[in-house]
Design a protein around this motif. Structure first.
Motif, PDB file in Angstrom:
ATOM      1  N   GLY A  97       2.274 -11.189   8.785  1.00  0.00           N
ATOM      2  CA  GLY A  97       1.359 -10.318   9.532  1.00  0.00           C
ATOM      3  C   GLY A  97       1.098  -9.009   8.800  1.00  0.00           C
ATOM      4  O   GLY A  97      -0.035  -8.507   8.771  1.00  0.00           O
ATOM      5  N   GLU A  98       2.135  -8.470   8.173  1.00  0.00           N
ATOM      6  CA  GLU A  98       1.983  -7.208   7.426  1.00  0.00           C
ATOM      7  C   GLU A  98       1.099  -7.421   6.192  1.00  0.00           C
ATOM      8  O   GLU A  98       0.244  -6.582   5.877  1.00  0.00           O
ATOM      9  N   VAL A  99       1.290  -8.554   5.518  1.00  0.00           N
ATOM     10  CA  VAL A  99       0.468  -8.846   4.336  1.00  0.00           C
ATOM     11  C   VAL A  99      -0.992  -9.020   4.770  1.00  0.00           C
ATOM     12  O   VAL A  99      -1.919  -8.518   4.109  1.00  0.00           O
ATOM     13  N   GLN A 100      -1.188  -9.702   5.899  1.00  0.00           N
ATOM     14  CA  GLN A 100      -2.562  -9.894   6.414  1.00  0.00           C
ATOM     15  C   GLN A 100      -3.206  -8.546   6.733  1.00  0.00           C
ATOM     16  O   GLN A 100      -4.348  -8.271   6.356  1.00  0.00           O
ATOM     17  N   LYS A 101      -2.420  -7.692   7.414  1.00  0.00           N
ATOM     18  CA  LYS A 101      -2.954  -6.371   7.811  1.00  0.00           C
ATOM     19  C   LYS A 101      -3.365  -5.555   6.586  1.00  0.00           C
ATOM     20  O   LYS A 101      -4.453  -4.993   6.527  1.00  0.00           O
ATOM     21  N   GLN A 102      -2.500  -5.523   5.593  1.00  0.00           N
ATOM     22  CA  GLN A 102      -2.778  -4.668   4.435  1.00  0.00           C
ATOM     23  C   GLN A 102      -3.817  -5.258   3.478  1.00  0.00           C
ATOM     24  O   GLN A 102      -4.541  -4.520   2.828  1.00  0.00           O
ATOM     25  N   SER A 103      -3.858  -6.590   3.380  1.00  0.00           N
ATOM     26  CA  SER A 103      -4.770  -7.205   2.399  1.00  0.00           C
ATOM     27  C   SER A 103      -6.153  -7.462   2.982  1.00  0.00           C
ATOM     28  O   SER A 103      -7.129  -7.634   2.251  1.00  0.00           O
ATOM     29  N   ALA A 128       6.955  -2.658   4.373  1.00  0.00           N
ATOM     30  CA  ALA A 128       5.510  -2.365   4.300  1.00  0.00           C
ATOM     31  C   ALA A 128       5.177  -1.623   3.002  1.00  0.00           C
ATOM     32  O   ALA A 128       4.111  -1.825   2.409  1.00  0.00           O
ATOM     33  N   GLU A 129       6.118  -0.783   2.555  1.00  0.00           N
ATOM     34  CA  GLU A 129       5.893  -0.035   1.306  1.00  0.00           C
ATOM     35  C   GLU A 129       5.898  -0.987   0.105  1.00  0.00           C
ATOM     36  O   GLU A 129       5.098  -0.840  -0.830  1.00  0.00           O
ATOM     37  N   THR A 130       6.786  -1.962   0.145  1.00  0.00           N
ATOM     38  CA  THR A 130       6.854  -2.943  -0.940  1.00  0.00           C
ATOM     39  C   THR A 130       5.612  -3.838  -0.923  1.00  0.00           C
ATOM     40  O   THR A 130       5.082  -4.197  -1.980  1.00  0.00           O
ATOM     41  N   VAL A 131       5.132  -4.185   0.270  1.00  0.00           N
ATOM     42  CA  VAL A 131       3.900  -4.971   0.379  1.00  0.00           C
ATOM     43  C   VAL A 131       2.755  -4.173  -0.256  1.00  0.00           C
ATOM     44  O   VAL A 131       1.993  -4.694  -1.082  1.00  0.00           O
ATOM     45  N   ALA A 132       2.655  -2.897   0.086  1.00  0.00           N
ATOM     46  CA  ALA A 132       1.568  -2.061  -0.449  1.00  0.00           C
ATOM     47  C   ALA A 132       1.659  -1.985  -1.970  1.00  0.00           C
ATOM     48  O   ALA A 132       0.649  -2.150  -2.681  1.00  0.00           O
ATOM     49  N   ALA A 133       2.859  -1.749  -2.486  1.00  0.00           N
ATOM     50  CA  ALA A 133       3.027  -1.629  -3.943  1.00  0.00           C
ATOM     51  C   ALA A 133       2.688  -2.953  -4.626  1.00  0.00           C
ATOM     52  O   ALA A 133       2.069  -2.977  -5.699  1.00  0.00           O
ATOM     53  N   THR A 134       3.067  -4.060  -4.003  1.00  0.00           N
ATOM     54  CA  THR A 134       2.812  -5.376  -4.614  1.00  0.00           C
ATOM     55  C   THR A 134       1.318  -5.685  -4.618  1.00  0.00           C
ATOM     56  O   THR A 134       0.783  -6.213  -5.603  1.00  0.00           O
ATOM     57  N   LEU A 135       0.634  -5.326  -3.546  1.00  0.00           N
ATOM     58  CA  LEU A 135      -0.806  -5.615  -3.463  1.00  0.00           C
ATOM     59  C   LEU A 135      -1.598  -4.785  -4.463  1.00  0.00           C
ATOM     60  O   LEU A 135      -2.690  -5.170  -4.885  1.00  0.00           O
TER      61      LEU A 135
END
Ligand SMILES: NC(=O)c1ccc[n+]([C@@H]2O[C@H](COP(=O)([O-])OP(=O)(O)OC[C@H]3O[C@@H](n4cnc5c(N)ncnc54)[C@H](OP(=O)(O)O)[C@@H]3O)[C@@H](O)[C@H]2O)c1
Length: 297
Positions: free
Chosen positions: A220-226, A288-295
């Motif tokens: 869900g977090e990846v969906q939200k950010q991407s 969420a910070e790691t998701v953002a950095a990875t994206l």
């Protein structure tokens, strides 16, 4: 003020956690001249050497006598667990024997979260063997039982965006992960504490993130950010292992990952003690910070 009067050695400084541990020791005030970076492949440690850190050759496969000479003058040792799964218990025994004969006063060992009672079945054995070896050695030691790294999900996050799905076998199990930098900072804080031996020897720290999430929540977090649809695909242990093998992972790695997910389903990667942030004095890095950095990569 940190206690900076000891010489501190770190194993695996050519790896992610070892290099970060050296950076955190420096950031907390340990002089580079009192840090020894231990490396199987010293040529890979040029960046740390350029900062004034002494680099010494240290291959866990070598006998304790060879390793002991590399530990001459070392007061405290951070033993970052080896990445060679299956060989680690013997390798760590060599290091412990060497540390004992070199007169090391404190070993901090990066173990596994709740390893003695873990719901995981593959990874704990070598950590339990090493913890037992430390106890048998009589060398003062502190167990840093690290939980999952946020970074373990970097490739799944990339794949989830590309394929629109994130697979896993951890069901509703909550994962309390933190960044490698958080775990490295906790190790530095322990080794630089005033009277570190009196304060930390004999202690076991269960280290994990302040926040926890299920893999469905991660999707869900990846969906939200991407902004891309990402569906969580829950699989059982065997189906997940087969899926990992089908994308080219070697069987032992697929087995270890499927077993870890299966253990997570039973709470094996969860801890809510907030011991990690208490040791570092700051909140752990949210996923969420790691998701953002990875994206962004
Ligand atoms: N908590 C978690 O989620 C998690 C996830 C993955 C791994 N781990 C564990 O945590 C450790 C640190 O993680 P990491 O991400 O920093 O791993 P990493 O980047 O793979 O680093 C592993 C380090 O171990 C060194 N090493 C391997 N075999 C050695 C040997 N025979 N003699 C001397 N050094 C040797 C490597 O040296 P070279 O550069 O020469 O290869 C490297 O410096 C891993 O080794 C593993 O035990 C934990």
């Amino acid at each position: 003020m940190p206690n900076t009067t000891h010489t501190i050695a770190v194993t695996g400084v050519t790896g992610n956690l070892g290099a970060l541990a050296v950076e955190k020791l420096l950031a907390r005030g340990q002089p580079a001249s009192q840090i020894v970076g231990l490396a199987r492949t010293p040529s890979k440690a040029a960046a740390l050497q350029a900062k004034g850190v002494t680099i010494r050759t240290f291959d866990f496969e070598q006998p304790a006598t060879t390793l002991a000479s590399a530990l001459a003058g070392v007061d405290f040792l951070l033993l970052v667990s080896s990445s060679e799964v299956g060989k680690r218990a013997a390798q760590h025994q060599h290091v412990i024997d060497a540390a004992k004969s070199a007169g090391v006063k404190l070993i901090a060992y990066t173990s596994l979260l709740h390893t003695d009672t873990s719901a995981l079945t593959v990874l704990p054995a070598e950590h339990n063997a090493t913890e037992a070896a430390l106890k048998a050695s009589g060398v003062p030691h502190v167990l840093l039982r690290n939980g999952w790294y946020n970074e373990n999900y970097e490739s799944s996050i990339g794949g989830a965006v590309a394929q629109g799905k994130l697979m896993g076998a951890s069901a509703e199990g909550k994962i309390a992960s933190a960044s490698r930098a958080d775990y490295a900072d906790a190790a530095a804080a322990v080794l630089l504490a005033d009277d570190a031996v009196a304060q930390h020897a004999g202690k076991t720290y269960e280290l994990a993130g302040d926040e926890a999430y299920t893999l469905a929540e991660l999707a869900g977090e990846v969906q939200k950010q991407s902004g891309k649809t990402v569906e969580y695909v829950p699989l059982d242990r065997d189906a997940y292992k087969a899926a990992l093998e089908s994308i080219g992972l070697p069987e032992p790695i697929a087995e270890m990952l499927a077993d870890s997910d299966n253990g997570a389903a039973q709470g094996g990667l969860f801890d809510n003690s907030k011991t990690l942030s208490a040791l570092t004095g700051k909140p752990t890095t949210p996923i969420a910070e790691t998701v953002a950095a990875t994206l962004k990569q």
